[in-house]
Enzyme design. Structure first.
Site, PDB file in Angstrom:
ATOM      1  N   ILE A   1       2.203  -4.380  11.157  1.00  0.00           N
ATOM      2  CA  ILE A   1       3.037  -5.342  10.776  1.00  0.00           C
ATOM      3  C   ILE A   1       2.557  -6.869  10.517  1.00  0.00           C
TER       4      ILE A   1
ATOM      5  N   CYS B   1      15.013  -4.317   0.533  1.00  0.00           N
ATOM      6  CA  CYS B   1      14.136  -5.598   0.903  1.00  0.00           C
ATOM      7  C   CYS B   1      12.697  -5.208   0.107  1.00  0.00           C
TER       8      CYS B   1
ATOM      9  N   ARG C   1       7.850  -6.218  -3.514  1.00  0.00           N
ATOM     10  CA  ARG C   1       7.178  -5.534  -4.482  1.00  0.00           C
ATOM     11  C   ARG C   1       6.986  -6.431  -5.827  1.00  0.00           C
TER      12      ARG C   1
ATOM     13  N   GLN D   1     -23.681  -8.545 -25.235  1.00  0.00           N
ATOM     14  CA  GLN D   1     -22.720  -7.628 -25.647  1.00  0.00           C
ATOM     15  C   GLN D   1     -22.003  -6.885 -24.343  1.00  0.00           C
TER      16      GLN D   1
ATOM     17  N   GLU E   1       3.548  -1.578   0.732  1.00  0.00           N
ATOM     18  CA  GLU E   1       4.765  -1.944  -0.011  1.00  0.00           C
ATOM     19  C   GLU E   1       4.805  -0.718  -1.119  1.00  0.00           C
TER      20      GLU E   1
HETATM   21  P1  TGC Z   1      15.591   8.498  -0.660  1.00  0.00           P
HETATM   22  O1  TGC Z   1      16.244   9.767  -0.226  1.00  0.00           O
HETATM   23  O2  TGC Z   1      15.069   8.478  -2.225  1.00  0.00           O
HETATM   24  O3  TGC Z   1      16.496   7.347  -0.625  1.00  0.00           O
HETATM   25  C1  TGC Z   1      17.475   6.978   0.541  1.00  0.00           C
HETATM   26  C2  TGC Z   1      18.315   6.122   0.494  1.00  0.00           C
HETATM   27  O4  TGC Z   1      17.682   4.673  -0.112  1.00  0.00           O
HETATM   28  C3  TGC Z   1      18.086   4.456  -1.645  1.00  0.00           C
HETATM   29  N1  TGC Z   1      16.839   4.071  -2.153  1.00  0.00           N
HETATM   30  C4  TGC Z   1      16.935   2.568  -2.294  1.00  0.00           C
HETATM   31  N2  TGC Z   1      17.672   1.625  -2.270  1.00  0.00           N
HETATM   32  C5  TGC Z   1      17.184   0.355  -2.751  1.00  0.00           C
HETATM   33  N3  TGC Z   1      16.008   0.341  -3.141  1.00  0.00           N
HETATM   34  C6  TGC Z   1      15.066   1.418  -3.444  1.00  0.00           C
HETATM   35  N4  TGC Z   1      13.787   0.920  -3.863  1.00  0.00           N
HETATM   36  C7  TGC Z   1      15.527   2.417  -3.042  1.00  0.00           C
HETATM   37  N5  TGC Z   1      15.179   3.905  -3.153  1.00  0.00           N
HETATM   38  C8  TGC Z   1      16.017   4.639  -2.537  1.00  0.00           C
HETATM   39  C9  TGC Z   1      18.653   5.810  -1.926  1.00  0.00           C
HETATM   40  O5  TGC Z   1      19.431   5.819  -3.244  1.00  0.00           O
HETATM   41  C10 TGC Z   1      19.259   6.317  -0.948  1.00  0.00           C
HETATM   42  O6  TGC Z   1      20.485   5.740  -0.722  1.00  0.00           O
HETATM   43  P2  TGC Z   1      21.668   6.564   0.031  1.00  0.00           P
HETATM   44  O7  TGC Z   1      22.839   5.538  -0.030  1.00  0.00           O
HETATM   45  O8  TGC Z   1      21.771   7.658  -0.938  1.00  0.00           O
HETATM   46  O9  TGC Z   1      21.221   6.941   1.327  1.00  0.00           O
HETATM   47  O10 TGC Z   1      14.351   8.360   0.232  1.00  0.00           O
HETATM   48  P3  TGC Z   1      13.124   9.199   0.853  1.00  0.00           P
HETATM   49  O11 TGC Z   1      13.308   9.224   2.114  1.00  0.00           O
HETATM   50  O12 TGC Z   1      13.111  10.314  -0.142  1.00  0.00           O
HETATM   51  O13 TGC Z   1      11.972   8.104   0.342  1.00  0.00           O
HETATM   52  C11 TGC Z   1      11.636   7.610  -0.784  1.00  0.00           C
HETATM   53  C12 TGC Z   1      10.594   6.783  -1.078  1.00  0.00           C
HETATM   54  C13 TGC Z   1       9.322   7.472  -0.525  1.00  0.00           C
HETATM   55  C14 TGC Z   1      10.289   6.288  -2.334  1.00  0.00           C
HETATM   56  C15 TGC Z   1      10.557   5.716   0.086  1.00  0.00           C
HETATM   57  O14 TGC Z   1      10.794   6.263   1.556  1.00  0.00           O
HETATM   58  C16 TGC Z   1       9.482   4.519   0.042  1.00  0.00           C
HETATM   59  O15 TGC Z   1       9.387   3.624  -0.874  1.00  0.00           O
HETATM   60  N6  TGC Z   1       8.299   4.809   0.784  1.00  0.00           N
HETATM   61  C17 TGC Z   1       7.235   3.713   1.006  1.00  0.00           C
HETATM   62  C18 TGC Z   1       7.551   2.797   2.101  1.00  0.00           C
HETATM   63  C19 TGC Z   1       7.060   1.572   1.890  1.00  0.00           C
HETATM   64  O16 TGC Z   1       7.013   1.271   0.919  1.00  0.00           O
HETATM   65  N7  TGC Z   1       6.936   0.969   2.965  1.00  0.00           N
HETATM   66  C20 TGC Z   1       6.391  -0.476   2.945  1.00  0.00           C
HETATM   67  C21 TGC Z   1       6.844  -1.183   4.231  1.00  0.00           C
HETATM   68  S1  TGC Z   1       6.651  -3.026   4.303  1.00  0.00           S
HETATM   69  C22 TGC Z   1       5.269  -3.340   3.873  1.00  0.00           C
HETATM   70  O17 TGC Z   1       4.469  -2.932   3.395  1.00  0.00           O
HETATM   71  C23 TGC Z   1       4.879  -4.949   4.030  1.00  0.00           C
HETATM   72  S2  TGC Z   1       3.308  -5.165   3.461  1.00  0.00           S
HETATM   73  C24 TGC Z   1       3.504  -7.117   3.490  1.00  0.00           C
HETATM   74  C25 TGC Z   1       3.637  -7.513   2.338  1.00  0.00           C
HETATM   75  O18 TGC Z   1       4.718  -7.240   1.619  1.00  0.00           O
HETATM   76  O19 TGC Z   1       2.915  -8.499   1.748  1.00  0.00           O
HETATM   77  P1  FAD Z   2       0.356   7.360   4.801  1.00  0.00           P
HETATM   78  O1  FAD Z   2       2.010   7.493   4.486  1.00  0.00           O
HETATM   79  O2  FAD Z   2       0.054   8.345   5.989  1.00  0.00           O
HETATM   80  O3  FAD Z   2      -0.231   8.032   3.439  1.00  0.00           O
HETATM   81  C1  FAD Z   2      -1.699   8.237   3.537  1.00  0.00           C
HETATM   82  C2  FAD Z   2      -1.921   8.926   1.956  1.00  0.00           C
HETATM   83  O4  FAD Z   2      -0.912   9.799   1.653  1.00  0.00           O
HETATM   84  C3  FAD Z   2      -1.705   8.036   0.919  1.00  0.00           C
HETATM   85  O5  FAD Z   2      -2.530   8.106   0.052  1.00  0.00           O
HETATM   86  C4  FAD Z   2      -0.569   8.209   0.270  1.00  0.00           C
HETATM   87  O6  FAD Z   2      -0.144   7.731  -0.882  1.00  0.00           O
HETATM   88  C5  FAD Z   2      -0.459   9.735   0.553  1.00  0.00           C
HETATM   89  N1  FAD Z   2       0.910  10.284   0.203  1.00  0.00           N
HETATM   90  C6  FAD Z   2       2.169   9.836   1.143  1.00  0.00           C
HETATM   91  N2  FAD Z   2       3.119  10.565   0.866  1.00  0.00           N
HETATM   92  C7  FAD Z   2       2.720  11.364  -0.486  1.00  0.00           C
HETATM   93  C8  FAD Z   2       3.239  12.312  -1.202  1.00  0.00           C
HETATM   94  N3  FAD Z   2       4.783  12.548  -1.009  1.00  0.00           N
HETATM   95  N4  FAD Z   2       2.773  13.154  -1.890  1.00  0.00           N
HETATM   96  C9  FAD Z   2       1.173  12.760  -2.254  1.00  0.00           C
HETATM   97  N5  FAD Z   2       0.682  11.957  -1.340  1.00  0.00           N
HETATM   98  C10 FAD Z   2       1.214  11.320  -0.635  1.00  0.00           C
HETATM   99  N6  FAD Z   2       4.511  -2.044   7.131  1.00  0.00           N
HETATM  100  C11 FAD Z   2       5.536  -2.811   7.502  1.00  0.00           C
HETATM  101  O7  FAD Z   2       6.572  -2.230   7.972  1.00  0.00           O
HETATM  102  N7  FAD Z   2       5.691  -4.293   7.512  1.00  0.00           N
HETATM  103  C12 FAD Z   2       4.532  -4.979   7.179  1.00  0.00           C
HETATM  104  O8  FAD Z   2       4.750  -6.475   7.313  1.00  0.00           O
HETATM  105  C13 FAD Z   2       3.256  -4.314   6.689  1.00  0.00           C
HETATM  106  N8  FAD Z   2       2.244  -4.911   6.512  1.00  0.00           N
HETATM  107  C14 FAD Z   2       1.282  -4.310   6.314  1.00  0.00           C
HETATM  108  C15 FAD Z   2       0.009  -5.236   6.094  1.00  0.00           C
HETATM  109  C16 FAD Z   2      -1.231  -4.415   5.823  1.00  0.00           C
HETATM  110  C17 FAD Z   2      -2.589  -5.163   5.967  1.00  0.00           C
HETATM  111  C18 FAD Z   2      -1.201  -2.890   5.481  1.00  0.00           C
HETATM  112  C19 FAD Z   2      -2.476  -2.357   5.311  1.00  0.00           C
HETATM  113  C20 FAD Z   2      -0.003  -2.194   5.908  1.00  0.00           C
HETATM  114  C21 FAD Z   2       1.057  -3.131   6.311  1.00  0.00           C
HETATM  115  N9  FAD Z   2       2.519  -2.196   6.243  1.00  0.00           N
HETATM  116  C22 FAD Z   2       3.444  -2.804   6.628  1.00  0.00           C
HETATM  117  C23 FAD Z   2       2.174  -0.737   6.309  1.00  0.00           C
HETATM  118  C24 FAD Z   2       2.171   0.032   5.092  1.00  0.00           C
HETATM  119  O9  FAD Z   2       3.475  -0.244   4.456  1.00  0.00           O
HETATM  120  C25 FAD Z   2       2.041   1.393   4.833  1.00  0.00           C
HETATM  121  O10 FAD Z   2       0.543   1.386   5.262  1.00  0.00           O
HETATM  122  C26 FAD Z   2       2.244   2.009   3.788  1.00  0.00           C
HETATM  123  O11 FAD Z   2       3.432   2.198   3.595  1.00  0.00           O
HETATM  124  C27 FAD Z   2       1.606   3.357   4.014  1.00  0.00           C
HETATM  125  O12 FAD Z   2       1.693   4.123   5.061  1.00  0.00           O
HETATM  126  P2  FAD Z   2       0.518   4.796   5.790  1.00  0.00           P
HETATM  127  O13 FAD Z   2      -0.662   3.696   6.043  1.00  0.00           O
HETATM  128  O14 FAD Z   2       1.358   5.271   6.953  1.00  0.00           O
HETATM  129  O15 FAD Z   2      -0.024   6.005   4.760  1.00  0.00           O
END
Ligand code: TGC
Ligand code: FAD
Length: 391
Positions: A170, A245, A250, A286, A370
């Protein structure tokens, strides 16, 4: 015959696609990064220490915290201006952009979009000035790409909520005053506004990172954290709450990655112009020019994509899968550019004297957080086929 060099982005005339106001904001952030951030980056990166509190206040004074949100002390700029600010911050370092993304696009956006009036009044003005820092707890040790599986729970106890669970990776966690925490409840996933001085809350920092070293990354431990009923974000029910969010953060990364790539390419072009190899500047070979030309193309295409997504967002018609196009392409290409530019600097490229290896290492995290590249490929795959292949 030698000619005056043109900046890679000037070849695409991308500035002509931006409003004067957006360009002024971009120039202001660029100046801040050059004067205040860049001189310290090597030291912060090497020590793994970021003066986050001090920086947050300066970033608040600059006006970039929650800058695209309306009211509550936020500037209410265009989305494109916010993207351009992210570009300039990440031209410095992805960690600085992350501080701003998590504050504005994740923690503040969650409260702004899904919060009660009381929550907004309590937190947003202080977060906009940087007096209060926010973090966003979605990811768990076993649920990163699949946050819907989270096991952190919020249970009702009389009028209160009691939160138990762990969040991992986080950003801003250990320095945050407020954490937006997502948890399972009897009525779907809900978001909670958690003051970090609440008993039972702790946020140990994660050490030994090789990436995002100028950024605070933490675990969140929620050990029976008792909160009043008013701590729940009333507007968000289900996974769409936190995912909405993520769209915001993103979007910032789409632009931010262009900044990191631009910084790398500028560095490589400048170095190649000065470095004499076999009695001629490296830039005159080149082999070097083929690399620089290909990277110029990818940088320009990434910027055009970012601007197009910015326009769509400003017109309120940007879909999540379009954000995925930008996040996937621009981070992937920025990482490739950082690595290729590093080769042009030879051994010098591996040091902190130059930003290449730092950007390349940072972009490894940006590629993963993200939504990993694979997750964004699957989101795009779903958009063009209509079939979800996540499970
Ligand atoms: P799924 O069944 O597709 O969707 C569940 C519900 O969510 C809605 N939905 C969205 N709503 C708004 N924006 C989006 N992008 C949305 N995508 C889906 C969807 O319509 C549904 O709504 P409802 O009303 O029907 O319940 O969900 P799933 O469980 O199959 O997952 C889909 C998936 C894999 C795309 C999603 O879980 C995902 O995006 N996973 C990645 C997680 C991720 O990105 N984590 C980031 C954590 S924060 C972070 O990393 C901060 S880093 C620091 C920085 O930002 O600098
Ligand atoms: P995993 O989900 O375990 O993925 C491992 C591998 O499996 C990846 O290559 C992935 O692409 C692959 N994979 C996953 N699903 C599939 C699929 N369906 N099919 C094929 N391949 C798949 N999170 C927060 O909530 N808040 C934050 O502020 C935040 N900050 C972060 C800061 C840093 C520096 C980092 C490194 C991460 C941060 N995160 C934060 C977490 C980040 O969002 C997660 O690391 C990210 O979502 C991936 O999850 P994971 O690391 O558990 O990888």
């Amino acid at each position: 015959m030698s000619k005056d060099p043109v900046h890679p982005l000037a070849l695409f005339a991308t500035d002509s696609l931006l409003s004067q106001e957006d360009r002024t904001i971009q120039a202001t952030v660029r100046r801040f990064v050059t004067e205040r951030i860049r001189p310290h980056l090597g030291e912060w990166y090497e020590s793994g220490q970021l003066p986050a509190r001090e920086l947050a206040k300066e970033l608040g004074t600059l006006g970039v915290l929650g800058m695209h949100l309306e009211g509550y002390g936020c500037a209410g700029t265009s989305a494109t201006a916010y993207g351009l600010a992210c570009l300039e911050l990440e031209a410095g370092d992805s960690g600085i952009r992350s501080l701003v993304s998590v504050q504005g696009s994740l923690a503040m956006f969650a409260i702004h979009h899904w919060g009660s009036e009381e929550q907004k009044q309590e937190w947003l003005p202080r977060m906009a000035t940087g007096e209060a820092i926010g973090c966003f707890g979605l990811t768990e040790p076993d649920f990163g790409s699949n946050p819907g599986g989270m096991i952190t729970r919020a249970e009702r106890d009389g009028g209160d909520w009691v939160l138990t669970g762990n969040k991992l990776w986080i950003t801003n966690g250990s320095v945050a005053d407020v954490a937006v925490v997502w948890a399972q409840t009897d009525d779907r996933i809900r978001g909670f506004v958690v003051p970090t001085d609440t008993p039972g809350f702790s946020a140990p920092a994660i050490k030994k990172k090789m990436s995002l070293r100028a950024s605070v990354t933490s675990e969140l431990v929620l050990d029976g954290v008792r909160l009043p009923a008013s701590a729940m974000l009333p507007g968000a029910a289900g996974l769409s709450g936190p995912l909405s969010c993520l769209n915001e953060a993103r979007f910032g990364i789409v632009f931010g990655a262009v900044g990191a790539a631009r910084d790398c390419l500028e560095t490589a072009i400048s170095y190649a112009g000065q470095r004499e190899i076999f009695d001629r500047p490296l830039a005159a070979y080149q082999a070097t020019q083929l690399k620089l030309a290909d990277m110029t193309l990818e940088l320009g295409k990434a910027m055009l994509l970012a601007i197009q997504l910015g326009r769509l967002k400003d017109e309120h018609r940007l879909a999540p899968e379009q954000v995925s196009l930008g996040k996937l392409n621009n981070v992937r290409e920025a990482l490739a550019i950082a690595r290729e530019c590093r080769t042009i600097l030879g051994a010098a490229g591996i040091t902190l004297e130059y930003p290449l290896m730092r950007h390349a290492n940072n972009l490894e995290s940006v590629l993963t957080y993200e939504g990993t590249s694979e997750v964004h490929q699957l989101i795009i795959g779903q958009a063009v086929t209509g079939e979800a292949a996540f499970r």
